[in-house]
Design an enzyme around this catalytic site. Structure first.
Site, PDB file in Angstrom:
ATOM      1  N   ALA A   1       0.888  -1.210  -0.065  1.00  0.00           N
ATOM      2  CA  ALA A   1       0.057   0.127  -0.119  1.00  0.00           C
ATOM      3  C   ALA A   1       0.976   1.331   0.000  1.00  0.00           C
ATOM      4  O   ALA A   1       2.027   1.224   0.585  1.00  0.00           O
ATOM      5  CB  ALA A   1      -0.926   0.044   1.261  1.00  0.00           C
ATOM      6  N   ASP A   2       0.372   1.960  -0.584  1.00  0.00           N
ATOM      7  CA  ASP A   2       0.928   3.623  -0.663  1.00  0.00           C
ATOM      8  C   ASP A   2      -0.106   4.607  -0.840  1.00  0.00           C
ATOM      9  O   ASP A   2      -1.002   4.493  -1.110  1.00  0.00           O
ATOM     10  CB  ASP A   2       2.205   3.647  -1.891  1.00  0.00           C
ATOM     11  CG  ASP A   2       2.958   4.790  -1.386  1.00  0.00           C
ATOM     12  OD1 ASP A   2       3.978   4.627  -0.616  1.00  0.00           O
ATOM     13  OD2 ASP A   2       2.908   5.952  -1.911  1.00  0.00           O
ATOM     14  N   GLN A   3       0.408   5.774  -0.074  1.00  0.00           N
ATOM     15  CA  GLN A   3      -0.463   7.051  -0.206  1.00  0.00           C
ATOM     16  C   GLN A   3       0.240   7.875  -0.715  1.00  0.00           C
ATOM     17  O   GLN A   3       1.293   8.375  -0.142  1.00  0.00           O
ATOM     18  CB  GLN A   3      -1.340   7.324   0.959  1.00  0.00           C
ATOM     19  CG  GLN A   3      -2.284   8.328   1.138  1.00  0.00           C
ATOM     20  CD  GLN A   3      -3.266   8.471   2.331  1.00  0.00           C
ATOM     21  OE1 GLN A   3      -2.316   9.174   3.097  1.00  0.00           O
ATOM     22  NE2 GLN A   3      -4.239   7.867   2.542  1.00  0.00           N
TER      23      GLN A   3
END
Length: 192
Positions: free
Chosen positions: A65-67
Site C-alpha cells: 500500500a502507498d498513499q
C-alpha cells in the site's frame, strides 16, 4: 497474509478483518519519477512494495500500500520536520487535496491492484491552529502533513471517498474484495 508495511495505522486497519498477518517493512525507493502523476506514483509504489516482499514469501498473500497526496495534480511529499509541515499546511489551507490510496495484493503471479481517491477540503487555517496541530500530531512522516486518524481530522471541512478507511491508507472495502479473490474472505468461517 503479509502486510508490506511498518505503518501502525495500516496494521490497525488490517487487524479489523480478523485474519492473522505478519508485517514486513519493504525497502523500496519512493522517489517520484520526473513528471509522474500522483495517482500513478501511489500505484507504482504499492505494487513495488508488494512484489518486493512477495519475492521473499512466494507462497504468501502480500498486501502493498502507498498513499500520495496531491494538490493541483502535483504530489505532496512528507514534510520531515515542523517548519516544512507548517509551510505545507499553510499552502493547503482552504484547498481541495486528493489523497490517492493505492493497494496491491500479490500471490505468486496473481496480481490485483486499485487506487481509491479521497477528496479532502481543508478548512481555512490560522497560523495558531496550524502550530497547535503540528505540536500535537507531529505529522512529519505523513503526506500532506495531515493525520486524519488523529487530530488531523479537525483540519478538514469535508471528505469524499467511496471507502472511509482509504484516507488512513488501507481501503478495507476494496481490500476485502481483493482478499476474497485469493481465498481469504474475512467472512469465511474457515479463515482463522
Amino acid at each position: 497474509l503479509i502486510l508490506a508495511s511498518s505503518s501502525k495505522y495500516r496494521q490497525e486497519l488490517l487487524s479489523r478483518l480478523k485474519i492473522p498477518f505478519l508485517s514486513v517493512s519493504p525497502d523500496v525507493d519512493e522517489t517520484p519519477f520526473p513528471g509522474e502523476p500522483p495517482e500513478q506514483l501511489a500505484l507504482r509504489l504499492a505494487l513495488a512494495k508488494a512484489r518486493h516482499i512477495a519475492q521473499a514469501y512466494p507462497t504468501h498473500v502480500v498486501i502493498g500500500a502507498d498513499q500520495v497526496a496531491s494538490l493541483h495534480d502535483r504530489p505532496l511529499g512528507k514534510p520531515g520536520h515542523a517548519v516544512a509541515a507548517h509551510a505545507q499546511l499553510r499552502q493547503l489551507s482552504g484547498q481541495t487535496v486528493t489523497f490517492f490510496s493505492a493497494m496491491a495484493v500479490v500471490l505468486g503471479s496473481h496480481v490485483q491492484s486499485t487506487v481509491v481517491p479521497t477528496h479532502c477540503v481543508f478548512r481555512h487555517l490560522t497560523e495558531a491552529a496550524i502550530a497547535r496541530y503540528i505540536a500535537i500530531d507531529q505529522p512529519f512522516d505523513t503526506a500532506g502533513s495531515a493525520k486524519a486518524e488523529c487530530l488531523g481530522i479537525a483540519l478538514m471541512q469535508s471528505m469524499h471517498s467511496s471507502d472511509p478507511t482509504s484516507i488512513i491508507g488501507l481501503p478495507l472495502i476494496e481490500l476485502t474484495k481483493m482478499l476474497a479473490q485469493v481465498g481469504l474472505d474475512p467472512l469465511d468461517e474457515h479463515i482463522q
